[in-house]
Design a protein around this motif. Sequence first.
Motif, PDB file in Angstrom:
ATOM      1  N   PRO A 180      45.139  49.791  52.912  1.00 38.12           N
ATOM      2  CA  PRO A 180      43.691  49.953  52.790  1.00 38.12           C
ATOM      3  C   PRO A 180      43.198  49.307  51.495  1.00 38.12           C
ATOM      4  CG  PRO A 180      44.805  52.032  52.382  1.00 38.12           C
ATOM      5  CD  PRO A 180      45.844  51.053  52.842  1.00 38.12           C
ATOM      6  N   PHE A 181      42.042  48.664  51.596  1.00 33.20           N
ATOM      7  CA  PHE A 181      41.446  48.015  50.424  1.00 33.20           C
ATOM      8  C   PHE A 181      40.837  49.086  49.534  1.00 33.20           C
ATOM      9  CE2 PHE A 181      37.723  46.180  48.297  1.00 33.20           C
ATOM     10  CZ  PHE A 181      38.353  45.212  47.539  1.00 33.20           C
ATOM     11  N   VAL A 182      41.182  49.059  48.271  1.00 38.07           N
ATOM     12  CA  VAL A 182      40.629  49.997  47.300  1.00 38.07           C
ATOM     13  C   VAL A 182      39.777  49.196  46.330  1.00 38.07           C
ATOM     14  CG1 VAL A 182      41.152  51.660  45.483  1.00 38.07           C
ATOM     15  CG2 VAL A 182      42.606  51.518  47.498  1.00 38.07           C
ATOM     16  N   GLU A 183      38.514  49.518  46.297  1.00 43.37           N
ATOM     17  CA  GLU A 183      37.620  48.832  45.360  1.00 43.37           C
ATOM     18  C   GLU A 183      37.734  49.528  44.018  1.00 43.37           C
ATOM     19  OE1 GLU A 183      32.916  48.132  44.923  1.00 43.37           O
ATOM     20  OE2 GLU A 183      33.801  47.584  46.842  1.00 43.37           O
ATOM     21  N   THR A 184      38.267  48.824  43.048  1.00 37.81           N
ATOM     22  CA  THR A 184      38.488  49.426  41.740  1.00 37.81           C
ATOM     23  C   THR A 184      37.257  49.252  40.858  1.00 37.81           C
ATOM     24  OG1 THR A 184      39.446  47.394  40.890  1.00 37.81           O
ATOM     25  CG2 THR A 184      40.958  48.984  41.843  1.00 37.81           C
ATOM     26  N   ALA A 185      37.108  50.165  39.936  1.00 33.96           N
ATOM     27  CA  ALA A 185      35.995  50.108  38.996  1.00 33.96           C
ATOM     28  C   ALA A 185      36.284  49.155  37.845  1.00 33.96           C
ATOM     29  CB  ALA A 185      35.693  51.496  38.458  1.00 33.96           C
ATOM     30  N   PHE A 186      37.566  48.875  37.603  1.00 34.88           N
ATOM     31  CA  PHE A 186      37.972  48.025  36.493  1.00 34.88           C
ATOM     32  C   PHE A 186      38.742  46.826  37.020  1.00 34.88           C
ATOM     33  CE2 PHE A 186      37.824  52.398  34.932  1.00 34.88           C
ATOM     34  CZ  PHE A 186      36.869  52.266  33.934  1.00 34.88           C
ATOM     35  N   LEU A 187      38.462  45.658  36.462  1.00 34.24           N
ATOM     36  CA  LEU A 187      39.130  44.429  36.875  1.00 34.24           C
ATOM     37  C   LEU A 187      39.795  43.784  35.673  1.00 34.24           C
ATOM     38  CD1 LEU A 187      36.245  42.909  39.032  1.00 34.24           C
ATOM     39  CD2 LEU A 187      38.227  44.170  39.853  1.00 34.24           C
ATOM     40  N   ASN A 188      41.001  43.254  35.883  1.00 37.77           N
ATOM     41  CA  ASN A 188      41.629  42.490  34.807  1.00 37.77           C
ATOM     42  C   ASN A 188      40.981  41.099  34.762  1.00 37.77           C
ATOM     43  OD1 ASN A 188      42.792  40.938  36.857  1.00 37.77           O
ATOM     44  ND2 ASN A 188      44.763  41.947  36.695  1.00 37.77           N
ATOM     45  N   VAL A 189      41.404  40.277  33.827  1.00 41.65           N
ATOM     46  CA  VAL A 189      40.765  38.971  33.628  1.00 41.65           C
ATOM     47  C   VAL A 189      40.828  38.121  34.897  1.00 41.65           C
ATOM     48  CG1 VAL A 189      40.858  36.822  32.314  1.00 41.65           C
ATOM     49  CG2 VAL A 189      41.165  38.990  31.141  1.00 41.65           C
ATOM     50  N   GLU A 190      41.993  38.083  35.532  1.00 42.12           N
ATOM     51  CA  GLU A 190      42.165  37.253  36.720  1.00 42.12           C
ATOM     52  C   GLU A 190      41.240  37.703  37.849  1.00 42.12           C
ATOM     53  OE1 GLU A 190      44.780  38.656  35.032  1.00 42.12           O
ATOM     54  OE2 GLU A 190      45.407  36.806  34.037  1.00 42.12           O
ATOM     55  N   ASN A 191      41.190  39.013  38.082  1.00 46.84           N
ATOM     56  CA  ASN A 191      40.338  39.530  39.154  1.00 46.84           C
ATOM     57  C   ASN A 191      38.859  39.409  38.820  1.00 46.84           C
ATOM     58  OD1 ASN A 191      42.556  40.151  40.734  1.00 46.84           O
ATOM     59  ND2 ASN A 191      42.688  42.239  39.974  1.00 46.84           N
TER      60      ASN A 191
ATOM     61  N   ALA B 192      37.525  37.038  36.961  1.00 47.69           N
ATOM     62  CA  ALA B 192      37.193  35.625  37.126  1.00 47.69           C
ATOM     63  C   ALA B 192      37.003  35.290  38.602  1.00 47.69           C
ATOM     64  CB  ALA B 192      38.292  34.758  36.516  1.00 47.69           C
ATOM     65  N   THR B 193      37.885  35.795  39.445  1.00 44.12           N
ATOM     66  CA  THR B 193      37.745  35.584  40.887  1.00 44.12           C
ATOM     67  C   THR B 193      36.452  36.204  41.391  1.00 44.12           C
ATOM     68  OG1 THR B 193      40.138  35.540  41.171  1.00 44.12           O
ATOM     69  CG2 THR B 193      38.826  36.018  43.126  1.00 44.12           C
ATOM     70  N   TYR B 194      36.146  37.398  40.946  1.00 43.87           N
ATOM     71  CA  TYR B 194      34.924  38.103  41.347  1.00 43.87           C
ATOM     72  C   TYR B 194      33.679  37.294  40.975  1.00 43.87           C
ATOM     73  CZ  TYR B 194      31.726  42.088  41.901  1.00 43.87           C
ATOM     74  OH  TYR B 194      30.714  42.924  42.293  1.00 43.87           O
ATOM     75  N   LEU B 195      33.703  36.673  39.786  1.00 44.40           N
ATOM     76  CA  LEU B 195      32.562  35.877  39.321  1.00 44.40           C
ATOM     77  C   LEU B 195      32.574  34.460  39.863  1.00 44.40           C
ATOM     78  CD1 LEU B 195      32.516  36.984  35.568  1.00 44.40           C
ATOM     79  CD2 LEU B 195      30.939  37.708  37.381  1.00 44.40           C
ATOM     80  N   GLY B 196      33.697  34.029  40.420  1.00 42.04           N
ATOM     81  CA  GLY B 196      33.798  32.673  40.949  1.00 42.04           C
ATOM     82  C   GLY B 196      33.981  31.622  39.873  1.00 42.04           C
ATOM     83  N   ILE B 197      34.649  31.995  38.786  1.00 45.71           N
ATOM     84  CA  ILE B 197      34.893  31.070  37.678  1.00 45.71           C
ATOM     85  C   ILE B 197      36.380  31.085  37.344  1.00 45.71           C
ATOM     86  CG2 ILE B 197      32.569  31.338  36.703  1.00 45.71           C
ATOM     87  CD1 ILE B 197      33.776  33.252  34.640  1.00 45.71           C
ATOM     88  N   SER B 198      36.793  30.194  36.465  1.00 43.40           N
ATOM     89  CA  SER B 198      38.198  30.162  36.070  1.00 43.40           C
ATOM     90  C   SER B 198      38.483  31.235  35.013  1.00 43.40           C
ATOM     91  CB  SER B 198      38.570  28.790  35.520  1.00 43.40           C
ATOM     92  OG  SER B 198      37.987  28.597  34.246  1.00 43.40           O
ATOM     93  N   THR B 199      39.741  31.625  34.932  1.00 46.95           N
ATOM     94  CA  THR B 199      40.128  32.586  33.897  1.00 46.95           C
ATOM     95  C   THR B 199      39.930  31.975  32.514  1.00 46.95           C
ATOM     96  OG1 THR B 199      42.429  31.890  34.075  1.00 46.95           O
ATOM     97  CG2 THR B 199      41.787  33.838  35.320  1.00 46.95           C
ATOM     98  N   ASN B 200      40.127  30.667  32.400  1.00 46.50           N
ATOM     99  CA  ASN B 200      39.919  30.001  31.109  1.00 46.50           C
ATOM    100  C   ASN B 200      38.470  30.145  30.655  1.00 46.50           C
ATOM    101  OD1 ASN B 200      40.874  28.344  28.912  1.00 46.50           O
ATOM    102  ND2 ASN B 200      39.563  26.740  29.761  1.00 46.50           N
ATOM    103  N   THR B 201      37.529  29.963  31.569  1.00 51.20           N
ATOM    104  CA  THR B 201      36.111  30.121  31.220  1.00 51.20           C
ATOM    105  C   THR B 201      35.845  31.532  30.730  1.00 51.20           C
ATOM    106  OG1 THR B 201      35.413  28.439  32.803  1.00 51.20           O
ATOM    107  CG2 THR B 201      33.748  30.047  32.133  1.00 51.20           C
TER     108      THR B 201
END
Length: 92
Positions: free
Chosen positions: A7-18, A20-29
């Motif tokens: 089951p998909f769990v929507e977390t309240a906290f995201l690490n840098v990689e997630n 960046a994916t959520y925002l649609g940008i690179s982790t470097n940015t």
Amino acid sequence: MSHQKQPFVETAFLNVENAATYLGISTNTLYVWRHRRQGPLSFRMGPGGRVMYRRDLLDAWLAEQQEADSRSNPALSPMNRAPQRRSPRTVS
């Protein structure tokens, strides 16, 4: 053995990689923005000091970006302003 999806769990906290994916940008940015103290708010969590982002603050930051853009906020569009008259030139 069945291959059921977890089951998909929507977390309240995201690490840098997630984040960046959520925002649609690179982790470097995202790292550059954090270093320059730009972009969405982040914090360090836990003994290892992992950089984390709150999902609700990412959404709020995205909404602020949209409001600050004249293409998505008609109040900021230069096309909605009355033309400005230039002051007459004075000859010395």
